[in-house]
Structures are given as C-alpha cells and as structure tokens.
Motif scaffolding. Structure first.
Motif, short mmCIF file in Angstrom:
data_model
loop_
_atom_site.label_atom_id
_atom_site.label_comp_id
_atom_site.label_asym_id
_atom_site.label_seq_id
_atom_site.Cartn_x
_atom_site.Cartn_y
_atom_site.Cartn_z
N PHE A 1 9.63 -3.03 11.85
CA PHE A 1 9.56 -3.80 10.61
C PHE A 1 8.53 -3.12 9.71
CE2 PHE A 1 10.80 -6.69 13.97
CZ PHE A 1 11.75 -7.52 13.40
N ASP B 1 2.35 -1.19 8.77
CA ASP B 1 1.84 -1.12 7.40
C ASP B 1 1.69 0.36 7.06
OD1 ASP B 1 0.30 -0.96 5.11
OD2 ASP B 1 -1.49 -1.83 6.02
N SER C 1 5.47 -3.88 13.92
CA SER C 1 5.41 -3.97 12.47
C SER C 1 4.43 -2.91 12.00
CB SER C 1 4.95 -5.37 12.06
OG SER C 1 4.97 -5.54 10.67
N ASN D 1 13.51 -9.58 1.52
CA ASN D 1 12.39 -9.10 2.32
C ASN D 1 12.32 -9.72 3.71
OD1 ASN D 1 11.80 -7.97 -0.15
ND2 ASN D 1 9.66 -8.58 -0.17
N PHE D 2 12.87 -10.91 3.88
CA PHE D 2 12.72 -11.60 5.16
C PHE D 2 14.05 -12.08 5.74
CE2 PHE D 2 11.80 -15.26 7.89
CZ PHE D 2 10.94 -14.66 8.81
N THR E 1 0.99 -5.16 15.13
CA THR E 1 1.07 -4.72 13.75
C THR E 1 0.15 -3.52 13.62
OG1 THR E 1 1.56 -6.94 12.89
CG2 THR E 1 0.65 -5.34 11.34
N THR F 1 6.98 -11.30 8.04
CA THR F 1 7.58 -10.18 8.77
C THR F 1 6.75 -9.81 9.99
OG1 THR F 1 8.64 -9.29 6.79
CG2 THR F 1 8.19 -7.74 8.57
N ASP F 2 5.43 -9.76 9.84
CA ASP F 2 4.55 -9.47 10.98
C ASP F 2 4.73 -10.51 12.08
OD1 ASP F 2 3.59 -7.32 9.55
OD2 ASP F 2 1.65 -8.23 9.08
N SER G 1 5.97 -3.28 7.06
CA SER G 1 5.15 -4.34 6.49
C SER G 1 4.34 -3.81 5.31
CB SER G 1 4.26 -4.93 7.59
OG SER G 1 3.53 -6.03 7.11
N SER G 2 3.18 -4.39 5.09
CA SER G 2 2.33 -3.99 3.97
C SER G 2 0.93 -4.53 4.19
CB SER G 2 2.89 -4.56 2.66
OG SER G 2 1.95 -4.42 1.61
N ALA H 1 0.12 -8.18 3.40
CA ALA H 1 0.30 -9.30 4.32
C ALA H 1 -1.03 -9.96 4.65
CB ALA H 1 0.97 -8.81 5.60
N LYS I 1 5.65 -10.43 3.73
CA LYS I 1 5.24 -9.42 4.70
C LYS I 1 4.43 -10.04 5.85
CE LYS I 1 7.28 -5.89 2.93
NZ LYS I 1 8.40 -5.25 3.66
#
Length: 240
Positions: free
Chosen positions: A133, A176, A174, A109-110, A238, A156-157, A135-136, A139, A153
């Motif tokens: 990226f 979501d 990023s 994931n990262f 994000t 990731t952000d 994301s979710s 996060a 996540k």
C-alpha cells in the motif's frame, strides 16, 4: 515470473514501479491499471508478452475486480498487488469541507482497494503473495487543508496492518515514499497555495528550488525490492 498488479501505473511512481517490475532481472508479468490509457498502451507495446492493462475509473468496483480477473485469466496466477493510485484534491480546511468531494477522494484512495482485495485474497494466499500500500507522510503529519488526503492515507496504513493480522500467509506492508518530483508536487506548488498555510506552501516551493525531491524511480525501486525480497517479520509495518 511473478504476476503483479500495479494501480496508478500511468505516471510518476506507478510507472516507475511498473518499469522496474517489467525489466530484467525481475521480468514480471504485470497488470497495469490507471485512468489514462496511452501510457499503459506504450508499456504493452514495449513489453508485449508481459503486460495486460485496464484503463478506467478506479472508483468503480468493477474496474478493480476486473484487474484481478485479468491477472488470473491472462497469466494464470497472482503474486502481488501494488496499490498506488491516489488523488490529492480536495485541499480545504475542515470548516470549508465538502463531504461529497471527500467521498470522491476516499472512493479512489481507499475504497477502491477493498473489492480488489476481496477478489485477490484467495489467489494471494495460494501464492503466498505480497501487497504494498503506497501511503504518505501526511498520514501522520498534519498539514492545513489536507484532512481528506491525510486521513485516507492513515486509513490505508490501518488497512495494511489489519490485512497482515487477518491473512498471515500474505505479506503486507504500507510504504511512505517521501516527497517525489511528480505531478502532485506541481499541483501543490502551482494550484493549492491559497488553500494552504503560507509557511507550508513555501516548504513545497523550496523542496523544488533546493532539488530536494526524489525521482519516483528511487522510492519505486525500494517498493519493488521489498515486494520481491522483504522478510515476513516486516509484514504489517508502515515503512518510510
């Protein structure tokens, strides 16, 4: 034609984004990366002049580096990367955490993104390219047992914002995508209930029952539209 790498491209949102990139009016050249080879081969058969692919374990640095080299060797440039590959397991409370399992998740994931970025940055600077990226909401919204996935996540952000600050010629964001009707949701409903709070597990069951899950093509289309057209003042953000 733009040249774009998509990871996790064999199914779900990754496959949806790949198809949008490959289809008119974009008709991009695309390097597809995933563990499962058959769906990638199917894309290559359907779009023989536009697709190159690598199947392999994305936790291995050499796979990620090879994807960038393939884009340059096959298509002569690199205009974008969509980092979509991710796994959800392990789901378990921190009190029961297995550090080795967390590390496996982070490797995909990262950490998989770092060798690819290091290899790609010179090419992306030259093309004034873009990086997405995926994301979710996890996060920033905290679910019982989701510490590994959610924290990966959140990292990731942060990486997206850091890359935007360090490389102003590369547009970075990023995204979501919200809750989608994918295999990850199937796993949440059918396999992970015992590790989650009953009320949280019920929420995911109800999302399916209430037809409240987006088809992957919807957020996938948003992601690719942003990859093609987003203004630079969104770089480092994000988005949901």
């Amino acid at each position: 034609m733009p040249v774009v790498i998509v990871t996790g491209a064999s199914r779900g949102m990754g496959a949806a984004m790949a198809r949008k990139l490959l289809s008119a009016p974009i008709s991009a050249k695309v390097v597809l990366v995933a563990r499962t080879e058959e769906p990638l081969k199917a894309f290559a058969t359907e779009f023989p002049d536009q697709v190159a692919y690598i199947s392999g374990d994305l936790s291995k640095d050499e796979i990620n580096i090879a994807a960038v080299k393939l884009a340059i060797d096959k298509f002569g440039a690199l205009d974008g990367i969509v980092f979509n590959a991710a796994v959800l397991d392990p789901i378990a409370a921190v009190a029961k955490a297995d550090a080795a399992e967390w590390k496996k998740l982070y490797d995909i994931n990262f950490f998989s993104m770092l060798p690819a970025l290091k290899e790609a940055i010179p090419h992306l600077k030259a093309s004034k390219g873009k990086v997405i990226f995926i994301s979710s909401g996890a996060a920033h919204h905290y679910f019982y047992g989701w510490g590994a996935y959610g924290s990966s996540k959140a990292a990731t952000d942060h990486l997206a914002a850091t890359l935007a600050a360090e490389e102003p010629d590369i547009f970075t964001f990023s995204l979501d995508p919200g809750v989608m009707d994918t295999n990850m949701q199937v796993a949440l409903r059918e396999a992970h209930g015992p590790e989650m709070k009953p009320s949280e597990h019920e929420r995911f069951l109800n999302l399916k029952t209430d037809n409240a899950l987006s088809p992957p093509s919807l957020p996938g289309g948003v992601a690719i539209n942003l990859l093609m057209k987003a203004p630079m003042d969104l770089s480092g953000k994000t988005l949901r």
